[in-house]
Enzyme design. Structure first.
Site: not given
Ligand code: SAH
Length: 342
Positions: A90, A103, A110, A114, A117, A329
């Site tokens: 994406e 973005c 990944c 987390c 995510c 994301c």
């Molecule tokens: N892997 C990297 C970048 C990708 S995600 C990282 O962890 O920073 C970009 C941002 O979006 C990160 O801060 C991530 O934690 C956040 N993110 C992921 N899923 C999310 C969600 N459901 N709601 C809000 N932020 C989210």
């Protein structure tokens, strides 16, 4: 086969020399690549013979639009690209006052795990190549017809888990004969791989580093971010302080607000304490709902912001763009995967 779009101009120059071609061909081809040609035939100022030779020895990547969604609310565009091997990633195009921002993703999936995510749900399939990262910027600009001035590495994947590729991508995208996007217009977001943050600091790049902190205490952070189980918050913050000292660049700390998990006053207090002397600011992110996750958006964003500000912390709250088109994301890729699996 040579992945021509992943090569720097210097490497391309050497490659042409090795092929017995004049060095200036490299610049000609490099410029064609950044005009977004999808075949060597289009490189009209090269001889037929050379075009044929390139076709036989080089891969010219060009993703196809698998899906495209345009937000009716704010003009955000979300692309699901199909790569050469059929995998999908994406890219999101956003309009901000300070310029159009794209973005981009750095991996297919990944492996960081987390809890909140969508990108990590099915794990990592593979790393992207530098050229595939460039393509996202290039083809988003071409398809949208809008100039892109800023890039954030906040799409699918963990940039520092694909370190060499990301460094190479930065070199390419920054090049004056390519897209010429300045480092100060690029942000890189990481879940906090400390050794790689130290390594990045050595490059002294003028980009903005964002660290996904999401909790100020080990108990909470380890629960929602597995990466924290081996390296705790204290070591992460030491690394961030070191990064700031080495590069002089302030770090932005991302904090997704999750109901009943990381949104209490004591956590705001502890977060403020952690950030003392770091020069960093906090970017609060209203959590985007992920269907597969039980975690819910916090209702305390404003209160948490106030509490942080009362300690003198600079806080911004991320504006929600494209909320009508699954713009955060990994959500569109998940949806496509679910539908493809019936
Ligand atoms: N892997 C990297 C970048 C990708 S995600 C990282 O962890 O920073 C970009 C941002 O979006 C990160 O801060 C991530 O934690 C956040 N993110 C992921 N899923 C999310 C969600 N459901 N709601 C809000 N932020 C989210």
């Amino acid at each position: 086969m040579v992945d021509i779009k992943s090569m720097t101009l210097e490497e391309l120059t050497q490659w042409f020399k090795d092929q017995g071609e004049p060095a200036f061909r490299a610049k000609q081809v490099f410029r064609w690549l950044y005009r977004g040609v999808t075949s060597f035939e289009e490189m009209s100022d090269l001889s037929k013979g050379l075009r044929q030779k390139l076709k036989e020895t080089c891969i010219l990547t060009a993703p196809k639009v698998a899906r495209k969604q345009v937000s009716q609310l704010d003009g955000t565009i979300k692309y699901l690209w199909e790569l050469g091997d059929g995998n999908c990633i994406e890219t999101v195009f956003m309009r901000y006052k300070h310029g159009n921002t794209v973005c981009i993703s750095c991996q297919v999936g990944c492996r960081m795990g987390c809890a909140f995510c969508a990108s990590t749900l099915a794990g990592k399939v593979r790393d992207l190549t530098p050229g595939e990262m460039v393509d996202q910027v290039l083809f988003t600009q071409l398809d949208s017809g809008e100039p892109i001035s800023n890039i954030v590495l906040m799409g699918i994947g963990e940039p520092l888990d694909n370190f060499d590729t990301v460094i190479r991508f930065l070199t390419l995208i920054n090049h004056p004969d390519g897209m010429n996007i300045g480092m100060r217009h690029i942000s890189l977001s990481t879940c906090g791989l400390v050794e790689k943050i130290d390594k990045l600091a050595e490059y002294g790049l003028q980009l903005t580093l964002s660290v996904s902190l999401h909790a100020p205490d080990d108990e909470t952070r380890s629960k929602i971010m597995p990466v924290n189980r081996s390296v705790g918050v204290d070591r992460l913050m030491d690394t961030c302080r070191r990064y700031f000292q080495t590069t002089g660049r302030r770090i932005s700390y991302e904090y997704a607000m999750i109901d009943g998990v990381n949104d209490s006053d004591w956590q705001a207090d502890r977060l403020a304490h952690l950030l003392k002397g770091t020069g960093g600011h906090v970017n609060l992110i209203p959590l985007n709902n992920v269907e597969e996750s039980p975690l819910k958006p916090s209702r305390r964003v404003a209160a948490f912001q106030k509490r942080l500000e009362s300690h003198g912390v600079t806080v911004t709250v991320r504006r929600r763009l494209g909320s009508d088109i699954d713009a955060s994301c990994g959500q569109l890729r998940r949806k496509a995967m679910r539908q493809d699996n019936g």
